[in-house]
Design a protein around this motif. Structure first.
Motif, PDB file in Angstrom:
ATOM      1  N   CYS A   1      84.923  -6.228 -57.741  1.00  0.00           N
ATOM      2  CA  CYS A   1      85.147  -6.295 -59.169  1.00  0.00           C
ATOM      3  C   CYS A   1      86.384  -5.530 -59.633  1.00  0.00           C
ATOM      4  O   CYS A   1      87.039  -5.608 -60.608  1.00  0.00           O
ATOM      5  CB  CYS A   1      83.832  -5.767 -60.069  1.00  0.00           C
ATOM      6  SG  CYS A   1      82.647  -6.812 -59.962  1.00  0.00           S
ATOM      7  N   ALA A   2      87.011  -4.856 -58.366  1.00  0.00           N
ATOM      8  CA  ALA A   2      88.019  -3.950 -58.811  1.00  0.00           C
ATOM      9  C   ALA A   2      89.291  -4.593 -58.125  1.00  0.00           C
ATOM     10  O   ALA A   2      90.269  -4.387 -58.587  1.00  0.00           O
ATOM     11  CB  ALA A   2      87.970  -2.672 -58.273  1.00  0.00           C
TER      12      ALA A   2
ATOM     13  N   ARG B   1      84.772  -4.805 -67.368  1.00  0.00           N
ATOM     14  CA  ARG B   1      83.586  -4.785 -67.872  1.00  0.00           C
ATOM     15  C   ARG B   1      82.449  -4.788 -66.754  1.00  0.00           C
ATOM     16  O   ARG B   1      81.511  -4.478 -66.890  1.00  0.00           O
ATOM     17  CB  ARG B   1      83.287  -6.061 -68.854  1.00  0.00           C
ATOM     18  CG  ARG B   1      81.982  -6.287 -69.614  1.00  0.00           C
ATOM     19  CD  ARG B   1      82.138  -7.465 -70.324  1.00  0.00           C
ATOM     20  NE  ARG B   1      83.153  -7.688 -71.469  1.00  0.00           N
ATOM     21  CZ  ARG B   1      83.133  -7.291 -72.766  1.00  0.00           C
ATOM     22  NH1 ARG B   1      81.989  -6.914 -72.841  1.00  0.00           N
ATOM     23  NH2 ARG B   1      83.997  -7.540 -73.484  1.00  0.00           N
ATOM     24  N   ALA B   2      82.619  -5.736 -65.715  1.00  0.00           N
ATOM     25  CA  ALA B   2      81.684  -5.905 -64.770  1.00  0.00           C
ATOM     26  C   ALA B   2      81.598  -4.365 -63.944  1.00  0.00           C
ATOM     27  O   ALA B   2      80.517  -4.130 -63.324  1.00  0.00           O
ATOM     28  CB  ALA B   2      82.156  -6.989 -63.900  1.00  0.00           C
ATOM     29  N   ARG B   3      82.700  -3.836 -63.868  1.00  0.00           N
ATOM     30  CA  ARG B   3      82.485  -2.687 -63.321  1.00  0.00           C
ATOM     31  C   ARG B   3      81.768  -1.355 -63.945  1.00  0.00           C
ATOM     32  O   ARG B   3      81.127  -0.587 -63.424  1.00  0.00           O
ATOM     33  CB  ARG B   3      84.007  -1.960 -62.754  1.00  0.00           C
ATOM     34  CG  ARG B   3      84.777  -2.774 -62.146  1.00  0.00           C
ATOM     35  CD  ARG B   3      86.038  -2.000 -61.435  1.00  0.00           C
ATOM     36  NE  ARG B   3      86.960  -1.075 -62.267  1.00  0.00           N
ATOM     37  CZ  ARG B   3      88.106  -1.888 -62.945  1.00  0.00           C
ATOM     38  NH1 ARG B   3      88.517  -3.184 -62.578  1.00  0.00           N
ATOM     39  NH2 ARG B   3      88.684  -1.307 -63.690  1.00  0.00           N
ATOM     40  N   ILE B   4      81.768  -1.484 -65.371  1.00  0.00           N
ATOM     41  CA  ILE B   4      80.941  -0.635 -66.112  1.00  0.00           C
ATOM     42  C   ILE B   4      79.451  -0.971 -65.905  1.00  0.00           C
ATOM     43  O   ILE B   4      78.579  -0.304 -65.757  1.00  0.00           O
ATOM     44  CB  ILE B   4      81.403  -0.787 -67.624  1.00  0.00           C
ATOM     45  CG1 ILE B   4      82.626  -0.154 -67.752  1.00  0.00           C
ATOM     46  CG2 ILE B   4      80.272  -0.053 -68.483  1.00  0.00           C
ATOM     47  CD1 ILE B   4      83.438  -0.330 -69.226  1.00  0.00           C
ATOM     48  N   VAL B   5      79.336  -2.198 -65.799  1.00  0.00           N
ATOM     49  CA  VAL B   5      77.661  -2.826 -65.735  1.00  0.00           C
ATOM     50  C   VAL B   5      77.187  -2.273 -64.369  1.00  0.00           C
ATOM     51  O   VAL B   5      76.195  -1.867 -64.236  1.00  0.00           O
ATOM     52  CB  VAL B   5      77.983  -4.406 -65.590  1.00  0.00           C
ATOM     53  CG1 VAL B   5      76.545  -4.828 -65.394  1.00  0.00           C
ATOM     54  CG2 VAL B   5      78.024  -4.601 -67.436  1.00  0.00           C
ATOM     55  N   ILE B   6      78.048  -2.365 -63.237  1.00  0.00           N
ATOM     56  CA  ILE B   6      77.588  -2.169 -61.874  1.00  0.00           C
ATOM     57  C   ILE B   6      77.530  -0.702 -61.716  1.00  0.00           C
ATOM     58  O   ILE B   6      76.533  -0.044 -61.366  1.00  0.00           O
ATOM     59  CB  ILE B   6      78.646  -2.604 -61.080  1.00  0.00           C
ATOM     60  CG1 ILE B   6      78.660  -4.145 -60.790  1.00  0.00           C
ATOM     61  CG2 ILE B   6      78.586  -2.090 -59.516  1.00  0.00           C
ATOM     62  CD1 ILE B   6      79.890  -4.585 -59.995  1.00  0.00           C
ATOM     63  N   PHE B   7      78.399   0.268 -62.412  1.00  0.00           N
ATOM     64  CA  PHE B   7      78.554   1.919 -62.161  1.00  0.00           C
ATOM     65  C   PHE B   7      77.087   2.240 -63.071  1.00  0.00           C
ATOM     66  O   PHE B   7      76.252   3.020 -62.714  1.00  0.00           O
ATOM     67  CB  PHE B   7      79.629   2.161 -62.840  1.00  0.00           C
ATOM     68  CG  PHE B   7      79.883   3.862 -62.645  1.00  0.00           C
ATOM     69  CD1 PHE B   7      80.255   4.199 -61.494  1.00  0.00           C
ATOM     70  CD2 PHE B   7      79.438   4.639 -63.796  1.00  0.00           C
ATOM     71  CE1 PHE B   7      80.463   5.597 -61.047  1.00  0.00           C
ATOM     72  CE2 PHE B   7      79.694   6.026 -63.573  1.00  0.00           C
ATOM     73  CZ  PHE B   7      79.925   6.350 -62.283  1.00  0.00           C
ATOM     74  N   SER B   8      77.320   1.921 -64.407  1.00  0.00           N
ATOM     75  CA  SER B   8      76.268   2.305 -65.011  1.00  0.00           C
ATOM     76  C   SER B   8      74.475   1.503 -64.820  1.00  0.00           C
ATOM     77  O   SER B   8      73.688   2.530 -64.713  1.00  0.00           O
ATOM     78  CB  SER B   8      76.380   2.269 -66.835  1.00  0.00           C
ATOM     79  OG  SER B   8      77.618   2.658 -66.991  1.00  0.00           O
TER      80      SER B   8
ATOM     81  N   ARG C   1      74.827   1.743 -72.444  1.00  0.00           N
ATOM     82  CA  ARG C   1      76.232   1.347 -72.235  1.00  0.00           C
ATOM     83  C   ARG C   1      76.222  -0.048 -71.162  1.00  0.00           C
ATOM     84  O   ARG C   1      77.396  -0.629 -71.768  1.00  0.00           O
ATOM     85  CB  ARG C   1      76.738   2.505 -70.976  1.00  0.00           C
ATOM     86  CG  ARG C   1      78.498   2.633 -71.017  1.00  0.00           C
ATOM     87  CD  ARG C   1      78.770   3.739 -70.172  1.00  0.00           C
ATOM     88  NE  ARG C   1      80.170   3.715 -70.172  1.00  0.00           N
ATOM     89  CZ  ARG C   1      80.921   3.905 -69.008  1.00  0.00           C
ATOM     90  NH1 ARG C   1      80.369   3.815 -67.850  1.00  0.00           N
ATOM     91  NH2 ARG C   1      82.320   3.620 -69.058  1.00  0.00           N
ATOM     92  N   VAL C   2      75.244  -0.295 -70.293  1.00  0.00           N
ATOM     93  CA  VAL C   2      75.327  -1.515 -69.973  1.00  0.00           C
ATOM     94  C   VAL C   2      75.219  -2.641 -70.983  1.00  0.00           C
ATOM     95  O   VAL C   2      75.842  -3.880 -70.934  1.00  0.00           O
ATOM     96  CB  VAL C   2      74.176  -1.621 -68.969  1.00  0.00           C
ATOM     97  CG1 VAL C   2      74.063  -3.168 -68.607  1.00  0.00           C
ATOM     98  CG2 VAL C   2      74.496  -0.735 -67.623  1.00  0.00           C
ATOM     99  N   ALA C   3      74.239  -2.401 -71.939  1.00  0.00           N
ATOM    100  CA  ALA C   3      74.334  -3.474 -73.142  1.00  0.00           C
ATOM    101  C   ALA C   3      75.561  -3.660 -73.846  1.00  0.00           C
ATOM    102  O   ALA C   3      75.833  -4.629 -74.083  1.00  0.00           O
ATOM    103  CB  ALA C   3      73.057  -3.092 -73.839  1.00  0.00           C
ATOM    104  N   CYS C   4      76.076  -2.559 -74.242  1.00  0.00           N
ATOM    105  CA  CYS C   4      77.517  -2.561 -75.149  1.00  0.00           C
ATOM    106  C   CYS C   4      78.576  -3.289 -74.141  1.00  0.00           C
ATOM    107  O   CYS C   4      79.345  -3.973 -74.761  1.00  0.00           O
ATOM    108  CB  CYS C   4      77.795  -1.188 -75.207  1.00  0.00           C
ATOM    109  SG  CYS C   4      76.491  -0.425 -76.745  1.00  0.00           S
ATOM    110  N   ALA C   5      78.591  -3.005 -72.812  1.00  0.00           N
ATOM    111  CA  ALA C   5      79.718  -3.570 -71.831  1.00  0.00           C
ATOM    112  C   ALA C   5      79.216  -5.015 -71.935  1.00  0.00           C
ATOM    113  O   ALA C   5      80.346  -6.024 -72.160  1.00  0.00           O
ATOM    114  CB  ALA C   5      79.631  -3.143 -70.558  1.00  0.00           C
TER     115      ALA C   5
END
Length: 242
Positions: free
Chosen positions: A152-153, A160-167, A210-214
């Motif tokens: 994703c990077a 957005r996908a990176r935030i979902v994966i990380f969090s 944070r996942v939900a917001c992303a």
């Protein structure tokens, strides 16, 4: 005009001005009411917050390094805690150098270091609570995170996908850490770690939000120009870390 007349005129004028001033304060016409200058309000500066957090983490790393060195013969898990802050500090430092360093370092390696630091915190808490924890599954978990995050990077860039994966992948880690605290068979150790357990439980909630917001929030241009909701959650994570 005589001096007495001048003084009288001054007094009368002053009284009239005072009367108008008092009347103005009572009636308060819209033009006379003070209005806050919204244009003078300072904007939210995410970079300053991140730089401050990095500085705090470096200080914690030094303090924990000294503590670990003085107590390195005791199995308290301090070495893992020290590794946690070192990895997170290094990861955030690399992330702030994005643009000066290639994406594989400033994005992928930086986030893998921060992710690994949280795993070290889990290992350290297990060691402190004297709970046996298998570490090999988390090694495979880190490998999975690295592959997904790199895709994703580098292959399909999507913040957005990176935030979902990380969090999303950190939420189970911090939830497991909180679970270890409150299920430890050692009551005295559990009481010492109880505040940390609360913090880890809140971490899990914040990561979930944070996942939900992303997934449902506004588009995210970059990490330093995220929507105010994501920025607030990031600041909340920093507060919980402290």
């Amino acid at each position: 005009m005589a001096p007495t007349d001048m003084r009288a005129t001054h007094l009368v004028g002053g009284t009239s001005l005072q009367r108008r001033h008092i009347t103005g304060r009572r009636t308060g016409s819209p033009k006379e009411r003070p209005n806050p200058d919204t244009s003078a309000m300072l904007p939210f500066d995410m970079k300053t917050s991140i730089f401050t957090y990095i500085l705090v983490n470096h200080i914690y790393s030094i303090v924990l390094g000294i503590t670990w060195y003085r107590n390195r013969t005791r199995r308290w898990g301090i070495g893992f805690f020290f590794a946690d802050f070192v990895f997170k500090s290094a990861g955030m430092t690399l992330a702030c150098l994005r643009g000066a360093l290639p994406p594989v370092i400033s994005i992928v390696a930086a986030n893998v270091l921060m992710f690994s630091g949280t795993l070290f915190m889990l290992f350290g808490m297990a060691r402190f609570l004297k709970v046996r924890l298998r570490q090999r599954p988390y090694g495979l978990y880190t490998l999975l995170f690295t592959v997904l995050y790199a895709i994703c990077a580098l292959v399909y860039p999507d913040i957005r996908a990176r935030i979902v994966i990380f969090s999303g992948m950190l939420a189970p880690v911090v939830a497991h850490t909180a679970w270890l605290v409150y299920t430890s068979p050692h009551k005295n150790l559990r009481s010492h770690a109880s505040p940390a357990g609360i913090a880890f439980a809140l971490f899990a909630v914040v990561f979930g939000v944070r996942v939900a917001c992303a997934l449902t929030g506004d588009p995210i241009a970059s990490y330093f120009h995220a929507p105010i909701t994501d920025s607030f959650l990031t600041i909340l994570c920093q507060v919980l870390s402290v």
